[in-house]
Design an enzyme around this catalytic site. Structure first.
Site, PDB file in Angstrom:
ATOM      1  N   ALA A  59      14.307  -1.206   4.464  1.00 14.44           N
ATOM      2  CA  ALA A  59      13.029  -0.499   4.335  1.00 14.44           C
ATOM      3  C   ALA A  59      13.232   0.884   3.709  1.00 14.44           C
ATOM      4  CB  ALA A  59      12.344  -0.390   5.696  1.00 14.44           C
ATOM      5  N   ALA A  62      13.618   0.317   0.049  1.00 11.86           N
ATOM      6  CA  ALA A  62      12.318  -0.005  -0.555  1.00 11.86           C
ATOM      7  C   ALA A  62      11.430   1.229  -0.675  1.00 11.86           C
ATOM      8  CB  ALA A  62      11.621  -1.087   0.268  1.00 11.86           C
ATOM      9  N   GLU A  63      11.358   2.035   0.372  1.00 12.06           N
ATOM     10  CA  GLU A  63      10.513   3.232   0.302  1.00 12.06           C
ATOM     11  C   GLU A  63      11.061   4.230  -0.712  1.00 12.06           C
ATOM     12  OE1 GLU A  63       7.959   6.428   2.841  1.00 12.06           O
ATOM     13  OE2 GLU A  63       8.916   4.754   3.879  1.00 12.06           O
ATOM     14  N   SER A  64      12.367   4.322  -0.808  1.00  9.29           N
ATOM     15  CA  SER A  64      12.967   5.243  -1.782  1.00  9.29           C
ATOM     16  C   SER A  64      12.623   4.845  -3.206  1.00  9.29           C
ATOM     17  CB  SER A  64      14.484   5.275  -1.606  1.00  9.29           C
ATOM     18  OG  SER A  64      14.832   5.773  -0.336  1.00  9.29           O
ATOM     19  N   SER A  67       8.722   5.172  -3.814  1.00 13.45           N
ATOM     20  CA  SER A  67       8.276   6.566  -3.937  1.00 13.45           C
ATOM     21  C   SER A  67       8.742   7.184  -5.247  1.00 13.45           C
ATOM     22  CB  SER A  67       8.789   7.394  -2.754  1.00 13.45           C
ATOM     23  OG  SER A  67       8.165   6.983  -1.564  1.00 13.45           O
TER      24      SER A  67
END
Length: 142
Positions: A59, A62-64, A67
């Site tokens: 996660a 994925a968020e990195s 964003s």
């Protein structure tokens, strides 16, 4: 003169110094007109206790990448980006090698963005499917 692909990737990776991305060895490795790809090594640093890739590390990858994609494809002179929601469905375990996260836009609005992030392994097996919502917030004028 517009920035080259190498310049953009170098700037993204330089921005990761002294952050979670550096701790997890997340690296932006490719981007194009409508996507960004990052990779992360799978080793004991990102394992859960039984020796497989931790879903939280997936996660974070994925968020990195999501964003950063929102950052790259936004006018950062006027706005800054924040993640507001992430979901992750983990489909397969990984114990070694790298995982790759490819972020593409499902919606690229002026205020909100929705990204589809597919996480695969070295053999292109689908490991996780993630969705990230980001928001563009106005920078305060000085």
């Amino acid at each position: 003169m517009p920035l080259t692909k190498e310049d953009v990737l170098a700037q993204a990776n330089a921005a990761s110094k002294n952050t979670l991305m550096e701790t997890l060895h997340i690296e932006m490795v490719d981007f194009g007109k409508d996507f960004l790809i990052a990779r992360m090594p799978v080793n004991s640093r990102v394992y859960q206790p039984d020796g497989v890739l931790h879903g939280g590390a997936t996660a974070a990858l994925a968020e990195s990448v999501g964003s950063f994609a929102s950052h790259i494809f936004s006018n950062l002179d006027d706005v800054f980006i924040r993640g507001i929601e992430i979901t992750a469905n983990h489909l397969k375990s990984v114990t070694e090698g790298f995982v790759y996260a490819k972020a593409t836009f499902l919606h690229k609005g002026r205020t909100t963005q929705l990204l589809d992030i597919r996480v695969t392994d070295d053999h292109d097996n689908l490991i996780s499917v993630c969705r990230l919502s980001t928001i563009s917030l106005p920078k305060k004028k000085s």
